[in-house]
Design an enzyme around this catalytic site. Structure first.
Site, short mmCIF file in Angstrom:
data_model
loop_
_atom_site.label_atom_id
_atom_site.label_comp_id
_atom_site.label_asym_id
_atom_site.label_seq_id
_atom_site.Cartn_x
_atom_site.Cartn_y
_atom_site.Cartn_z
N LYS A 228 0.84 -1.24 0.04
CA LYS A 228 -0.08 -0.11 0.24
C LYS A 228 1.19 1.71 0.26
O LYS A 228 1.62 1.50 0.86
CB LYS A 228 -0.73 0.16 1.68
CG LYS A 228 -2.14 -1.01 0.96
CD LYS A 228 -2.85 -0.83 2.48
CE LYS A 228 -3.96 0.17 2.38
NZ LYS A 228 -4.62 0.19 2.85
N ILE A 229 0.40 2.45 -0.93
CA ILE A 229 1.65 3.19 -1.12
C ILE A 229 0.05 4.29 -1.53
O ILE A 229 -0.74 4.35 -2.11
CB ILE A 229 1.78 3.25 -2.53
CG1 ILE A 229 3.58 2.40 -2.17
CG2 ILE A 229 2.69 4.88 -2.10
CD1 ILE A 229 3.93 2.55 -3.69
#
Length: 452
Positions: A228-229
């Site tokens: 997750k970014i």
């Protein structure tokens, strides 16, 4: 934008189905859960009263856990460790199976804690992926003793607290990836993903985010992990770079259409920049947040306080999401996409996040019901959204049932002087700050546990 014919076609499908406490049906499938806690051969899960029921069969586990007649089982008893090998699971047919099979929307579970085998009945009931965030791990670690022994071992081995935290997280994510691996394989890499976020502390550090994503991908060492970014200015280049390296990404914290278009372009740029001939192993999701948008915009509408403004309360988030789906259809078609598709590229699916209603006056299934459509992911928190949807959710393709109304709502809000991009930036900062606090809190909690 999708044509009006697309919307009308969706309305000609079979009528909405109310989930009216239908009898529970079961189906038995063979699933390999090698090396992980698994479940007895036959069980039923009654979502309406939250109990598990074992179908009696001749085994030591059954004699230990249940009498000769049906009785509720605890999760610990249900998930007792069995021998490695093929385990037959009796899967409960639920509205989640229908959501996936009839509406082509994938339900993900928005929570995780130890033991990860607690997920088994949810998977059996139709969950096809898991999402996590720093707040979820803060709750899991601070409210449980299940992490204490591993923490002690890590501290005794000389690990500092933050390094120990990541060891704890990586173990949970790795174990959950293995649990969902059969779905990943069966779906040919479309479903079965588990999301883990890079540290929120480095969200504004482009290079640091890239290195953290590479480390998590390598350390978890499972093909079905999503890194997750956050979709903030500094991380957009990180998304392109990480995708180009063949790492699958869940882009999170999307609150506006302009930002969403940037995210799509970062994904496409990353695929185009990749040196891989076969792009089929790269996957991505774009997590568009829902309920928080209504909270922010409703507040502004109430401040304006005209009849027109008040009539728009509770409509902003869904309207914007409907238009996001139109943008998705537009961007993942045409010559640019077709060239990538020939290299095996997968579409970056929209993922609806933050689907718990925050305004108690709204129906508890409001966001889940309103955003059903093909090739999307619905992340559903366990309580109350998942429980409510399982009990009285409505199955109907709603995401493009009335695009013109969504456009009217979006434009009306803009005409009132509300800047969608500014609201999006405000929410990015608020949620990122909350995740930073969660991260700091869990590190502090682990420090206290280590000294005990």
């Amino acid at each position: 934008m999708a044509s009006r014919d697309d919307a009308s076609t969706s309305q000609n499908e079979e009528p909405p189905v109310q989930n009216e406490r239908r009898p529970i049906r079961t189906r038995t499938e063979s699933t390999r859960l090698t090396g992980y806690e698994s479940i007895p051969t036959s069980f039923l899960f009654d979502w309406y009263n939250g109990s598990f029921y074992q179908i009696p069969f001749n085994s030591a586990l059954n004699r230990r856990c249940a009498p000769s007649s049906f009785r509720p089982l605890s999760l610990k008893c249900l998930c007792a460790k069995m021998n490695n090998g093929d385990v037959k699971m009796t899967k409960t047919e639920t509205i989640l199976h229908d959501l996936y099979e009839k509406q082509r929307q994938t339900p993900y579970y928005d929570n995780l804690c130890r033991p990860v085998s607690d997920l088994v009945p949810f998977i059996a009931s139709g969950i096809r992926g898991v999402t996590t965030n720093p707040a979820i791990f803060e709750k899991a670690i601070s409210s449980s003793n299940a992490y204490n022994q591993q923490l002690r071992d890590l501290v005794d081995a000389g690990k500092d607290i933050e390094s120990a935290y990541w060891e704890l997280v990586v173990k949970d994510i790795h174990d959950t990836c293995k649990l969902l691996e059969p779905i990943y394989i069966e779906s040919e890499g479309v479903d079965g993903y588990v999301s883990v976020a890079v540290s929120p502390k480095i969200a504004n550090d482009t290079k640091g985010t890239i290195e953290a994503a590479k480390w998590l991908h390598k350390t978890v060492a499972c093909p079905n992990v999503y890194i997750k970014i956050p979709a903030i200015d500094e991380s957009i280049p990180s998304i392109k770079e990480v995708i180009s390296l063949g790492i699958s990404v869940n882009v999170t914290l999307i609150f506006s259409l302009p930002r969403y278009e940037e995210v799509i372009n970062a994904y496409l740029d990353g695929l185009e920049a990749s040196s891989m001939n076969d792009l089929s192993k790269v996957s991505s999701a774009a997590a568009f947040y829902i309920s928080r948008v209504d909270v922010a915009i409703d507040k502004k509408l109430e401040q304006i306080s005209t009849a027109e403004a008040l009539d728009l309360t509770g409509k902003a988030a869904v309207a914007q999401a409907v238009l996001a789906y139109q943008l998705y259809q537009k961007m993942f078609s045409g010559p640019r996409w077709e060239l990538l598709e020939k290299r095996g590229a997968k579409k970056q699916r929209l993922m609806w996040a933050s689907t718990n209603v925050k305004n108690p006056s709204y129906p508890d299934t409001f966001y889940v019901n309103s955003l059903i459509g093909p090739d999307t992911i619905s992340t559903i928190p366990p309580d109350p959204a998942l429980k409510a949807f399982m009990d009285h959710g409505i199955l109907s393709r709603t995401i493009d049932a009335n695009v013109s109304e969504a456009e009217s709502i979006y434009n009306a809000i803009e005409r009132l002087g509300i800047d969608w991009s500014r609201v999006g930036s405000q929410l990015e900062n608020e949620v990122l700050d909350s995740f930073k606090r969660s991260f700091e809190n869990v590190i502090e909690c682990l420090g206290k546990k280590a000294r005990m």
